[in-house]
Scaffold this active site. Structure first.
Site, PDB file in Angstrom:
ATOM      1  N   ASP A  14       0.846  -1.190   0.000  1.00 28.66           N
ATOM      2  CA  ASP A  14       0.000   0.000   0.000  1.00 28.66           C
ATOM      3  C   ASP A  14       0.889   1.251   0.000  1.00 28.66           C
ATOM      4  O   ASP A  14       2.082   1.170   0.296  1.00 28.66           O
ATOM      5  CB  ASP A  14      -0.905  -0.042   1.239  1.00 28.66           C
ATOM      6  CG  ASP A  14      -1.769   1.183   1.377  1.00 28.66           C
ATOM      7  OD1 ASP A  14      -2.513   1.498   0.421  1.00 28.66           O
ATOM      8  OD2 ASP A  14      -1.720   1.840   2.434  1.00 28.66           O
ATOM      9  N   ASP A  16      -0.271   5.230   0.831  1.00 25.50           N
ATOM     10  CA  ASP A  16      -0.538   6.203   1.891  1.00 25.50           C
ATOM     11  C   ASP A  16      -0.597   5.528   3.254  1.00 25.50           C
ATOM     12  O   ASP A  16      -1.372   4.582   3.451  1.00 25.50           O
ATOM     13  CB  ASP A  16      -1.871   6.924   1.640  1.00 25.50           C
ATOM     14  CG  ASP A  16      -1.875   7.723   0.348  1.00 25.50           C
ATOM     15  OD1 ASP A  16      -1.058   8.646   0.242  1.00 25.50           O
ATOM     16  OD2 ASP A  16      -2.684   7.415  -0.542  1.00 25.50           O
TER      17      ASP A  16
END
Length: 227
Positions: A14, A16
């Protein structure tokens, strides 16, 4: 770490809250957008629980929050015209400042290097629009680690739906059970569980204002470097 990484051939990471602390970027772009709309600013602390479900959710949440301060009656109105204007201004501001108010978390580069040295294939999968994700990875010098980068608009559905993980595994040429999901929120964990991927979450990211320790995972990491 309880997870046996001997059976891992690839990792989906991922963006953010996992690799980059982008809360400053969100605050700058959203407050630029709100100023253009003639609305009051929003504090970064109020934005953090809204991050992780894609830009559409973020903008709707921010508008609802700010309109409630201006007029509680307005907050309940589903104003698509206002949303369309907000989206246009948000894109303008985010692309202008992308990466300027964000920083790579400690241990991320070391963790990515360790995964590369193990021969793992790496993909970045984020709910952030692809047009935002690619320049951010480039600005932070992280783009070279990934053979695939998929944003929230790359597939028909976003995390926590398993579809983006399954599609990413297919693009990497790996099976879900041999592909580790690395994220920071229950969105990542739920998607991984449904897709059949093992999952580890970092302890420092954005988890919708909830303790990450309460999420069903295969383990928690204080740093990607601990991989």
């Amino acid at each position: 770490m309880p997870l046996d990484t001997q059976n891992i051939h690839a990792a989906i990471v991922d963006l953010d809250g996992t690799m980059v602390d982008t809360l400053g970027d969100f605050a700058a772009a959203l407050n630029g957008m709100l100023a253009d709309l003639g609305l009051p600013p929003i504090e970064a602390s109020a934005i953090e629980p809204m991050v992780g479900k894609g830009s559409e959710y973020l903008l709707h949440s921010v508008l609802k929050h700010v309109l409630a301060q201006v007029s509680p009656a307005q907050a309940a109105i589903n104003n698509e015209a206002l949303y369309a204007q907000a989206w246009d201004r948000y894109q303008h501001h985010y692309l202008a400042i992308n990466g300027q108010f964000s920083s790579v978390y400690p241990g991320v580069v070391e963790g990515l290097q360790a995964m590369q040295q193990r021969g793992w294939k790496l993909a970045c999968l984020t709910n952030k629009p692809t047009a935002f994700a690619l320049p951010l990875l480039q600005a932070k010098g992280l783009d070279g680690f990934f053979s695939q980068v998929f944003g929230g608009d790359a597939f028909e559905r976003k995390k926590p739906d398993p579809l983006p993980l399954l599609k990413t595994c297919a693009a990497l040429g790996t099976l879900p059970q041999h592909t580790l999901m690395l994220g920071d929120s229950r969105n990542d964990a739920q998607a991984a569980r449904a897709a059949g991927c093992p999952v580890l979450l970092v302890t420092y990211g954005y988890n919708h204002g909830e303790p990450v320790s309460a999420v069903d995972t295969d383990g928690l990491l204080d740093s990607l470097a601990s991989l």
